[in-house]
Each structure stands twice: as structure tokens, then as C-alpha cells.
Write a protein that holds these residues in place. Structure first.
Motif, mmCIF file in Angstrom:
data_model
loop_
_atom_site.group_PDB
_atom_site.id
_atom_site.type_symbol
_atom_site.label_atom_id
_atom_site.label_comp_id
_atom_site.label_asym_id
_atom_site.label_seq_id
_atom_site.Cartn_x
_atom_site.Cartn_y
_atom_site.Cartn_z
ATOM 1 N N ILE A 98 54.009 21.938 20.305
ATOM 2 C CA ILE A 98 55.220 21.226 20.727
ATOM 3 C C ILE A 98 56.206 21.140 19.571
ATOM 4 N N ASP A 101 58.232 24.239 18.970
ATOM 5 C CA ASP A 101 59.301 24.534 19.924
ATOM 6 C C ASP A 101 60.659 24.094 19.386
ATOM 7 N N GLU A 134 62.157 13.081 22.606
ATOM 8 C CA GLU A 134 61.709 14.160 23.482
ATOM 9 C C GLU A 134 60.310 14.638 23.100
ATOM 10 N N ARG A 138 56.908 14.549 25.358
ATOM 11 C CA ARG A 138 56.156 15.771 25.652
ATOM 12 C C ARG A 138 54.703 15.661 25.194
ATOM 13 N N GLU A 141 52.950 13.645 27.826
ATOM 14 C CA GLU A 141 52.777 14.433 29.053
ATOM 15 C C GLU A 141 51.635 15.442 28.905
ATOM 16 N N ALA A 142 51.534 16.061 27.729
ATOM 17 C CA ALA A 142 50.536 17.109 27.512
ATOM 18 C C ALA A 142 49.151 16.552 27.208
#
Length: 361
Positions: A98, A101, A134, A138, A141-142
Motif C-alpha cells: 500500500i 502505491d 487514505e 486502505r 480495509e485490507a
């Protein structure tokens, strides 16, 4: 102060991400029966040390590196679970993906924390604060795990910020706030100021960042040597260190604490063999080689000794086995029971840097 250097530092956008009670949170995630309960990863109710503690355990004063027996005394209902480093590494890799990214400038400090330089980023986002929000969303969520983040214009302040609103928090320290934030903070909370240094500062009358800032560069250099310059600048909210994505690992090691003290060589060797396997597996996986082998021994009275051997580059696991065996023979029979053994490889280099011919130990 060199204004050009200071300005370049202030224009960076640095995020420090720190997972919340990472090992313990993974265990609570994977075992619903542990949720909401005081959990310690590693050790046992009688031996070893706590590797990580859940926030429920921390309310009782339990923390990492605390002897298990002390932790159990502080929290009688503490639940000890075995560590699962393979799982933690897998989750850490998810989180690292992540990060990448957003920026290639990721400097991991451990499995559960890292610096990110997002001054220029792959998403072309102007706000480092929005990037941090953000990323945290994430990660949850992951992995269903929470992370805290600090956002600032340098590494020192970003690290301090990430600790301000834990767990699951976000703190931003802007350039105009940096010096005042540091001034109000106790020096014992400064990252990089350990208990011994903090005690020395206290003896000198330095309790806060403001006290530190009041000392001259010469005074701090006389008192703390080369570190004095670092303390002088961080007291002013200045930290010129860059985020370095390729931090060179200085050593590879593993250790284990025993339920019953060991006194026999054969028993000690049986405990060392899986440690050797683990360390050599890391050597091969990461294509590195080492020249120094160190054996660590902790006795029943907590005295620690180390024995090392430095020679030619180790090219085969059998060479490491021979070196560790020789070091252990020099320690046994021990003067008292052995409660911990560890083995470490250092003087590391890339596999490609090896000489074509190397002599065995």
C-alpha cells in the motif's frame, strides 16, 4: 543556522505510519476469543519476555520487553500467545505494498512502522494529511487492523506525531508549529533519547525541549559528544535526515528463552539448531552473506555474555553450524544455568560481493 538547509527540510512532506499493537492486534483479529482481552505475544506466564502487548494489557502497565513474570504479576488475567512471525511478515508485506502505491521513498523501521516521503508522490496528491488518511483507510480495509500516523516536515517530528493520538489516530505538525511542539515535550519522549540519555539530561537540568534549546551547541557537544549536534537541532524542530528506502541491515539473528534452565551441551545444541536454520534461511532468501558469527548466552541470574568469530565469508550453512558449535563448546560446561541462547550473523554483504574463493572456518 543555514537558512537554505532549513528551508529544504521544511518543504518535505513526511509521514510516519505505526501499526497499533501490531503483533497482538493480528492475534486478536485472527482469534475472536482474544478480542477485548489483555494479550501478550511471546513468553509465558513463567519465562521469557513480552514481545508485544494489546492495549487492554497496556492499561495494566504491561509493555514489550517486560519479563513475562512481571507482566503476569501486573495483569493476572493476561493471556500469553505464541508469536507467528510468518503471519506478521505477510501482513507487513500487504501494508508495504500500500505504501509503495504512493511513493518509492519508504523506509521501514520494523515490520510495523515506516517513514514515507510524499513530497512528490505517485498519486500527485498535494496534501500529505490526505495521503495519510487514505493509507490508514486502505490498511484497515485490507487487514482489518488500525494504524496511527504522524505527518510533518521532517522525520523526527513525524515520528513524534504518530504517537500522539494512538491508537487509530492522526496528528499533523506543521512547519510553524514544530519548534513550539518540541519545546513543550519532555525529553524522555524524544525518539532516540533512551533512558540513560534522558537521565543524564535530567541531571543537567534538561527536562523539556525548551530546556534543551536553551543549551548552546558547545555545551551539548561537550556533554553528549557527536549526538550533541543532533539534540541541538531537533530542539529547534530541525531534522535534515532523508527517508532512505534502502536501509542496510547490519545483522541477522534469532534467540529463544527456555522454560527450564539448561546445563547440558546436547540440550543447548538442540535448541540452537532451529535458530541456525532460521537465520540461514534469511541469508539465502535475501542473497546476503556474513563474516561474523556471534553466540549470545543469558544465564539464570540474567548475566549476558557473547562470543564471536570473524573469518572468511560464510558460503554454506555447514560453515555456520561449525562456527556456532565451536563457540558453544567454549561456553560449556556453563558456570550456571542457561535461560536464553541466541545466534547472530553480522558483517553482512551482498552475495554478489563475495570473492570467488573463500576459506572455510
Amino acid at each position: 543556522m543555514d537558512s537554505s538547509e532549513s528551508d529544504s527540510t521544511r518543504h518535505r512532506k513526511i509521514i510516519h505510519i505505526d501499526m497499533d499493537a501490531f503483533f497482538a492486534s493480528v492475534e486478536q483479529r485472527d482469534n475472536p476469543d482474544l478480542r477485548g482481552k489483555p494479550v501478550a505475544v511471546g513468553g509465558s506466564s513463567l519465562r521469557g519476555v513480552v514481545a508485544a502487548a494489546s492495549y487492554e494489557a497496556r492499561t495494566f502497565g504491561v509493555h514489550s520487553a517486560m519479563p513475562s513474570v512481571t507482566a503476569k504479576r501486573k495483569c493476572p488475567d493476561l493471556i500469553f500467545v505464541r508469536h507467528r512471525f510468518d503471519v506478521y511478515k505477510q501482513v507487513s508485506r500487504q501494508i508495504r505494498d500500500i505504501f509503495e502505491d504512493y511513493t518509492p521513498l519508504v523506509e521501514p523501521l520494523s515490520l510495523d512502522e515506516a517513514y514515507l516521503d510524499v513530497t512528490e508522490n505517485r498519486k500527485n496528491m498535494a496534501s500529505a494529511t490526505e495521503i495519510a488518511k487514505e493509507i490508514r483507510a486502505r490498511i484497515f480495509e485490507a487487514t482489518q487492523l488500525t494504524a496511527s500516523a504522524g505527518v510533518s516536515y521532517n522525520k523526527f517530528l513525524a515520528k513524534l506525531a504518530s504517537d500522539q493520538n494512538k491508537p487509530n489516530g492522526l496528528c499533523v505538525i506543521r512547519p510553524e508549529q514544530g519548534a513550539a511542539f518540541v519545546a513543550a515535550l519532555p525529553v524522555k519522549k524524544f525518539h532516540g533519547v533512551g533512558p540513560a540519555t534522558a537521565a543524564k539530561m535530567h541531571r543537567l537540568g534538561i527536562e523539556t525541549g525548551a530546556d534543551l534549546r536553551a543549551r548552546s551547541l558547545d555545551d551539548l557537544t561537550r556533554a553528549f559528544g557527536v549526538s550533541g549536534k543532533h539534540y541541538y537541532w531537533i530542539a529547534r524542530g530541525v531534522d535534515r535526515r532523508e527517508v532512505k528506502p534502502d536501509r542496510e541491515r547490519k545483522s541477522i539473528g534469532a534467540e529463544t528463552t527456555f522454560f527450564t534452565d539448561l546445563t547440558a551441551f546436547d540440550a543447548a545444541w538442540r535448541e540452537l539448531e532451529p535458530l541456525i536454520d532460521k537465520v540461514w534461511r534469511h541469508v539465502e532468501t535475501n542473497a546476503v552473506r556474513a563474516r561474523t558469527v556471534t553466540l549470545k548466552v543469558k544465564f539464570s541470574d540474567f548475566q549476558i555474555i557473547t562470543r564471536s568469530h570473524t573469518g572468511a565469508v560464510l558460503t554454506d550453512k555447514s560453515e555456520m553450524i561449525a562456527a556456532v558449535n565451536s563457540l558453544l563448546l567454549n561456553v560449556f560446561p556453563p558456570p550456571k544455568g542457561v535461560r536464553l541462547l541466541g545466534v547472530t550473523l553480522s558483517n553482512l554483504g551482498a552475495e554478489a560481493d563475495e570473492p570467488q574463493l573463500s576459506l572455510g572456518l
